[in-house]
Design an enzyme around this catalytic site. Structure first.
Site, PDB file in Angstrom:
ATOM      1  N   ARG A 463       0.866  -1.229  -0.048  1.00 51.95           N
ATOM      2  CA  ARG A 463      -0.070   0.008  -0.062  1.00 51.95           C
ATOM      3  C   ARG A 463       0.920   1.212   0.046  1.00 51.95           C
ATOM      4  O   ARG A 463       2.127   1.108  -0.291  1.00 51.95           O
ATOM      5  CB  ARG A 463      -0.923   0.101   1.249  1.00 51.95           C
ATOM      6  N   GLU A 465       2.500   2.965   2.141  1.00 52.95           N
ATOM      7  CA  GLU A 465       3.252   3.087   2.943  1.00 52.95           C
ATOM      8  C   GLU A 465       4.699   2.762   2.742  1.00 52.95           C
ATOM      9  O   GLU A 465       5.470   3.487   2.785  1.00 52.95           O
ATOM     10  CB  GLU A 465       2.370   2.562   4.293  1.00 52.95           C
ATOM     11  N   ASP A 472       7.990  -2.410  14.412  1.00 50.77           N
ATOM     12  CA  ASP A 472       7.635  -3.587  13.687  1.00 50.77           C
ATOM     13  C   ASP A 472       9.124  -4.275  13.770  1.00 50.77           C
ATOM     14  O   ASP A 472       9.297  -5.405  13.692  1.00 50.77           O
ATOM     15  CB  ASP A 472       7.545  -3.536  12.376  1.00 50.77           C
ATOM     16  N   GLU A 746      -1.405  -8.214   8.865  1.00 51.07           N
ATOM     17  CA  GLU A 746      -1.271  -7.312   9.942  1.00 51.07           C
ATOM     18  C   GLU A 746      -2.423  -7.337  11.049  1.00 51.07           C
ATOM     19  O   GLU A 746      -2.118  -6.868  12.102  1.00 51.07           O
ATOM     20  CB  GLU A 746      -1.744  -5.911   9.071  1.00 51.07           C
TER      21      GLU A 746
END
Length: 888
Positions: A463, A465, A472, A746
């Site tokens: 996406r 991003e 993370d 996610e």
């Protein structure tokens, strides 16, 4: 027979372009047990036959076979060196000289003669086109070329060419860094590619991360407004003379047939505008435009010797389907990061248009909503008349499926293949067991790493991003370092973390930092702050410590020391009586115990913040101890004890109840050793109660999930840890496996049982954070554990957690000393379950075997096994060992 199996330089088999002498390591091979190195001898030469030895260590009495430093040799720029070693062991054997490892130096302290040159102007700042640069030159000497090394970098993303052929096999160079502080350059050996007389060099330049459209704010020009190239080709001749060819205003520039290229949106190429032979000699570039010089600080240029992005593998389509809506879709069978390479025949002006996406919707149709504004689109306009082959150059996609929107002729599988891209890291972890769902989970974790370790550790690869979220990377660091050799990958990223820290020591949410100064549209970061969230910013301490633990690497600790200290001091400065929180905190992000409509879990923010404050302070004090910084060790050890006491006073009642009744609160308190010993049993029991309240399911988010199984198994609740791992209904790791996932999602329910989606706004199907459970597979299930007192697996702790109705596990980890193998098997007999454990301990290390649940020891050959109630342990040297026992 004693031998040196391989020599490594900065943990790599070879390096091309470095600006400091690498640390040296080697693996030892022998047909004997209990092998320890007693001395070594190192030699360095610029001649592969070692006719001229530049450095000889002499015989050094030492057992060091990794992280060996040489400081006595003066390196020269643009030069190839060779390193070899021989050793003696405790059995009196002496090896022959090893095969030499080699490295090429960068420019070292030599100033760059080349300038940054561009085929763009400032008017192109909103342009996403690709440009071409070229120059011809002649070898100016009749003497033979001895060596020719190219040093090259760019503002943007480049592909370099010599006489029509691409230089090197790296992609997306020079990668993404904190450009104004740290710009990498690459070094390539062109010694065999130069030809007598005239040669042509050239480059393609794309916007990339430097000036492209980046972040969910969809801003551009974060670092600059023009792409530019810098290069320096250093040619050495046999007669001792030297020629240097550089980027300067003698080059020419032009637009490429690639009219648009952006990381999120893909690429548009009109092949009818190709200029045949543009990067070869004999091409007429008179109609090309002069280049302009771009002012940029060359002091930030840093050599990159390894761990560049490469084409790692190719995948063929598993099927071509027609959706209910009539779309033609290629299924690659695996969610991946990379691009599609295709072959096509057609007429001039025909088009190939591909859209890349991750999953089909509940009806089996193309699902693009979770890409948000990212197009992930590739358009190719044919020149016609011949078979044409194309793949994108300056972008990549995250996808399993490809919608074919336009293609002349039949869409046949043989005309398409997926090229997998990621940073070049050796796979070090291997895990297989009798439970196929667990094997698929391990596969998904590994491919989550592959999909997101493209130069920086991104959150997701599809996406709008694809940012280096610190949380993370911190959560997954230990798992990643079992799976692949991540030292150079994280060392590079941590350098940018240090550069992007605030003057006060705060750590941005993403590295490289492109959020500061920009207001996000889904979370108001401008008001809440763009740095210093607990568990995210703690990557500044946890990741360097993990590199030390896994590789025994003090160099990363030294390089990051001030960054680590700065972060701990930042927390101290902004704490109130040692309870810490600061502006925007993510807390237990996307936990299932969050209020409806919220991403923030139920665990109190000040508890999460203070728990991490204690943990990072403890790790930093240990880092100070490892570097013999006694004053800091004592100061921060004391601070750690004070924070722990403050945590206990604040969050535990006098009777031992943890005030926050959430799974994550209890997990952090246990795993970070924040529980008063007298309250430990109650805390463990409450965690199990909280688990049972949800029918054995977790409701944790980013903070609690990575440590859940550890918190259980480290406190005598191995059965509950296994049961948690093996749950296969929502929410669980295996729920995703049962749903057909090939990477980690996610959200626990990214796709619900009815096929509907968690959301369109934030729902990646390749998001590795929850894959941190892979650490438990290696550390606990296989039982391959490091010892901070003898890091890098110099001392291996082998303590497998047998259970879960798993009948066998076969695991291995390729440490810096060599392969550690563990295989355990449970078989039924008339007298009960018999466990067989086979282990392999690499040479020049030693191991402690720790076993629990022993009813009767049946055999333990070649070791002294000490029993204590139902457990036992043995100390062993290198070699292969087998233990058999009857389970209690």
């Amino acid at each position: 027979m004693l031998s040196v199996k391989k020599v490594t330089l900065d943990y790599e088999l070879s390096l091309s372009g470095i600006d400091a002498f690498p640390v040296i390591g080697w693996e030892i091979e022998s047909n004997q047990r209990n092998v320890k190195q007693v001395c070594y001898q190192l030699q360095v030469s610029d001649d592969k036959y070692f006719d001229a030895v530049l450095f000889d260590s002499g015989v050094i009495s030492s057992d060091a076979s990794v992280n060996v430093n040489i400081n006595e040799i003066l390196l020269h720029p643009s030069t190839r060196y060779f390193v070899r070693v021989k050793i003696k062991d405790n059995h009196g054997e002496e090896s022959l000289w090893s095969t030499a490892a080699e490295f090429i130096t960068g420019l070292l302290d030599t100033p760059w003669s080349g300038d940054f040159i561009s085929a763009e102007t400032l008017a192109d700042k909103d342009n996403s086109k690709v440009t071409l640069l070229r120059k011809t030159f002649s070898l100016n000497n009749d003497s033979a070329v001895v060596s020719a090394y190219l040093h090259v970098s760019a503002l943007g993303v480049y592909r370099f060419y010599l006489n029509g052929g691409k230089v090197g096999n790296d992609e997306l160079t020079p990668g993404w860094t904190s450009y104004h502080n740290h710009l990498l350059y690459q070094t390539y050996d062109l010694s065999e590619q130069l030809k007598p007389g005239e040669n042509a060099i050239g480059a393609e330049l794309g916007a990339g991360w430097y000036k492209g459209d980046m972040g969910f704010t969809r801003d551009r020009n974060y670092y600059g407004e023009q792409t530019a190239l810098i290069c320096q080709l250093v040619i050495h001749y046999e007669d001792g003379t030297r020629q240097i060819v550089v980027s300067d205003n003698s080059w020419r520039g032009e637009d490429s047939p690639i009219m648009f290229s952006e990381i999120y949106d893909g690429e548009i190429c009109d092949a009818s505008f190709e200029q045949e032979g543009w990067n070869k000699t004999g091409f007429d570039d008179a109609h090309w435009r002069p280049v302009s010089l771009v002012s940029y600080d060359k002091k930030v240029l840093t050599a990159q010797g390894a761990c560049k992005v490469k084409k790692i593998a190719t995948l063929e389509p598993t099927s071509i389907i027609t959706t209910p809506q009539g779309d033609t879709v290629i299924d690659l069978g695996q969610n991946l990061s990379g691009w599609v390479e295709f072959k096509v025949n057609g007429n001039r002006g025909d088009k190939v248009i591909l859209r890349h996406f991750e999953t089909l919707d509940a009806q089996g149709n193309v699902y693009l909503d979770n890409l948000r504004s990212a197009k992930q689109r590739v358009e190719y306009v044919l020149k016609g008349g011949e078979t044409e082959v194309y793949h994108p150059r300056f972008t990549w996609q995250g996808f399993r499926y490809v919608k074919v929107e336009s293609y002349p002729g039949n869409v046949s599988p043989e005309n398409f293949k997926a090229v997998v891209l990621h940073s070049d890291m050796t796979q070090t972890g291997h895990f297989n067991c009798s439970n196929e769902d667990l094997n698929q989970l391990h596969h998904n974790i590994l491919w989550g790493l592959k999909g997101n370790f493209i130069d920086v550790p991104t959150d997701c690869p599809q996406r709008d991003e694809r940012l280096g979220w610190t949380g993370d990377a911190q959560i997954f660091c230990r798992t990643a370092s079992y799976l692949m050799h991540t030292r150079n990958f994280f060392a590079k990223w941590l350098r940018d973390l240090q550069h992007d820290q605030t003057p006060e020591g705060g750590v941005p949410h993403v590295i490289p930092d492109i959020l500061t100064g920009h207001c996000a549209n889904d979370i108001n970061l401008a008001e809440g702050g763009t740095h210093s969230a607990a568990a995210w910013a703690d990557a500044a301490v946890i990741n360097p410590w993990t590199m030390y633990l896994m590789y025994g690497d003090t160099r990363v600790l030294e390089n990051q020391y001030q960054s680590m200290k700065g972060w701990v001091d930042f927390m101290l400065t902004h704490s109130e009586n040692l309870i810490w929180r600061y502006k925007l905190q993510f807390g237990d992000w996307v936990a299932l115990d969050a209020k409806e409509g919220s991403y923030f879990g139920a665990t109190p923010t000040d508890l999460v913040c203070t728990a991490y404050f204690a943990y990072s302070t403890q790790l930093f004090s240990q880092a100070a101890k490892a570097l013999n910084r006694t004053e800091d060790f004592e100061r921060y050890s004391t601070l750690h004890q004070q924070i722990v006491q403050r945590f206990q006073d604040e969050f535990f009642t006098p009777s031992g109840r943890l005030a926050a009744r959430t799974q994550t609160a209890h997990i952090l308190a246990l795993y970070f050793n924040l529980v008063p010993e007298s309250f430990r049993e109650r805390t463990v029991n409450t965690l199990v109660e909280l688990l049972r309240e949800h029918d054995g399911h977790l409701v944790t988010g980013f903070v609690g999930t990575p440590y859940f199984c550890h918190a259980l198994s480290q406190n005598g609740r191995e059965q509950e840890a296994w049961e948690l791992l093996l749950k296969d209904d929502f929410p669980s790791w295996l729920y995703q496996v049962k749903a057909g996932a090939t990477t980690i999602w996610e959200h626990w329910d990214g796709m619900k049982p009815d096929g509907s989606m968690w959301s369109a706004n934030m729902n990646s199907f390749n998001h590795y954070a929850y894959g941190a459970v892979g650490e438990w597979l290696y550390r606990s299930v296989a039982g391959i554990e490091a010892d901070a007192d003898e890091p890098g697996f110099k001392h291996v702790i082998i303590a497998p957690t047998i259970g879960g109705n798993v009948s066998w596990v076969d695991a291995a980890y390729d440490s810096v000393y060599g392969e550690i193998k563990v295989r355990w098997q449970v078989r039924q007999s008339r007298v009960g379950d018999i466990v067989t454990l086979d282990v392999k301990v690499p040479h020049n290390t030693h191991a402690t075997l720790k076993l629990s649940g022993i009813g009767e020891l049946l055999s333990a050959r070649d070791m002294v096994f000490k029993l204590q109630e139902n457990s036992g342990f043995a100390e062993v040297g290198s070699g292969d060992y087998k233990v058999e026992y009857l389970r209690a």
